[in-house]
Scaffold this active site. Sequence first.
Site, short mmCIF file in Angstrom:
data_model
loop_
_atom_site.label_atom_id
_atom_site.label_comp_id
_atom_site.label_asym_id
_atom_site.label_seq_id
_atom_site.Cartn_x
_atom_site.Cartn_y
_atom_site.Cartn_z
N GLY A 27 84.93 46.23 75.07
CA GLY A 27 85.91 46.60 76.07
C GLY A 27 87.12 45.71 75.97
N GLY A 29 90.50 43.97 78.15
CA GLY A 29 91.07 43.62 79.45
C GLY A 29 92.46 43.08 79.28
N GLY A 30 92.95 42.44 80.33
CA GLY A 30 94.31 41.95 80.32
C GLY A 30 94.53 40.76 79.39
N MET A 31 93.46 40.05 79.09
CA MET A 31 93.61 38.81 78.33
C MET A 31 93.21 38.96 76.87
SD MET A 31 94.18 36.12 80.47
CE MET A 31 93.30 34.77 79.69
N VAL A 34 86.65 41.95 74.46
CA VAL A 34 85.27 41.45 74.38
C VAL A 34 84.55 42.20 73.25
CG1 VAL A 34 83.07 41.20 75.59
CG2 VAL A 34 85.21 40.87 76.83
N ASP A 138 89.87 35.18 89.44
CA ASP A 138 90.12 36.60 89.10
C ASP A 138 88.89 37.43 89.45
OD1 ASP A 138 91.44 38.84 88.19
OD2 ASP A 138 90.96 38.48 86.07
P1 ATP Z 1 90.26 40.74 82.55
O1 ATP Z 1 90.85 40.48 81.22
O2 ATP Z 1 91.25 40.61 83.65
O3 ATP Z 1 89.00 40.00 82.78
P2 ATP Z 1 88.53 43.02 82.34
O4 ATP Z 1 87.46 42.30 83.10
O5 ATP Z 1 88.74 44.46 82.64
O6 ATP Z 1 89.91 42.32 82.56
P3 ATP Z 1 87.38 41.93 79.92
O7 ATP Z 1 87.00 40.72 80.68
O8 ATP Z 1 88.13 41.74 78.63
O9 ATP Z 1 88.26 42.91 80.78
O10 ATP Z 1 86.07 42.77 79.64
C1 ATP Z 1 86.13 43.97 78.91
C2 ATP Z 1 84.81 44.68 79.00
O11 ATP Z 1 83.79 43.92 78.36
C3 ATP Z 1 84.35 44.94 80.41
O12 ATP Z 1 84.11 46.31 80.54
C4 ATP Z 1 83.07 44.17 80.59
O13 ATP Z 1 82.12 44.95 81.26
C5 ATP Z 1 82.61 43.88 79.15
N1 ATP Z 1 82.02 42.54 79.07
C6 ATP Z 1 82.58 41.39 79.47
N2 ATP Z 1 81.76 40.34 79.27
C7 ATP Z 1 80.62 40.85 78.73
C8 ATP Z 1 79.35 40.27 78.29
N3 ATP Z 1 79.11 38.96 78.39
N4 ATP Z 1 78.42 41.09 77.76
C9 ATP Z 1 78.66 42.41 77.67
N5 ATP Z 1 79.81 43.02 78.07
C10 ATP Z 1 80.78 42.26 78.59
#
Ligand code: ATP
Length: 281
Positions: A27, A29-31, A34, A138
Amino acid sequence: MTSFFSSPETFAGRLLNQRYRLEHPLGQGGMGTVFKAFDTLLDRPVAVKLLTPGKLGTAGRNRLLREARAVARLNHPNIVAVYDAGEDEGAPFVVMELLEGDSLHETPPANLPALVEIAKQVCRALAEAHVHGIIHRDLKPENIILTPAGAAKLTDFGLALSPQPDSAENGAFIGTAFYVSPEQALGRELDGRADLYSLGVLLYEFSAGQLPFSGEDPVEIISRHISEQPAPPSRFNPQVPPGLDALILRLLEKEPEKRFADANQVLNALHTALGEPPSSA
Ligand code: ATP
Ligand code: MG
């Protein structure tokens, strides 16, 4: 040079710091993005959050690594374990426990008791982090992952950029603006009560069925956080009992002093927020 933002898939197969092999994006996100990845040293699957190069200045990068190290020392069932953090060709990354399940954003709670149960787990995670001096910064549904075993796990401790309205480059910042405390929006010094405010927004959203403050752009949303009084959630959902209404409004107080003192106090209040369970005759 490959644009990281446009095609994170092209990073599949890459070996970070000669140890973590990126498999595929889970996935974005803003930063950053993952990835599902593999730790070739310890021979286990992991999740790697690779931050977009250039998004953080030196100060931001240093803070990120410092916070990741601090979170790595936490060991709590409601906090995603952080295994490692580093930098590869200028891109900072964080290595975490790989979780199954979806975020709270994708799977909203089915009813108020389910919401309260998730909030209790979040409070336990926040209490543990705050006592170690770590503020999440956050807290939002995207950063709470619900595992198939029923645990709520908080990710992304300390990873937030300071929310400056003029840094709104994409929708991800808006996502953060919905949950930001007034003091964080104003760039003031923060303590754990900023996270309690964000928890209040989250509880509001899933009990009322709508956010307390929305708007066309981050500036509008933020100005509402700073100056507008929210209507009680029960106005939008009559099933919200008075105890939960009051708890949520207290979390959403503009002044941190008027909120609960800490996450453990919120946890205690959550135990009775839905009223006494009906006695089985
Ligand atoms: P932000 O960048 O503000 O945190 P966000 O939470 O939408 O925004 P990410 O933190 O980059 O984005 O996460 C992207 C995706 O990866 C999310 O859908 C999340 O469910 C998934 N994800 C994050 N951490 C894990 C993990 N440890 N194991 C499995 N999936 C994860
Ligand atoms: Mg996240």
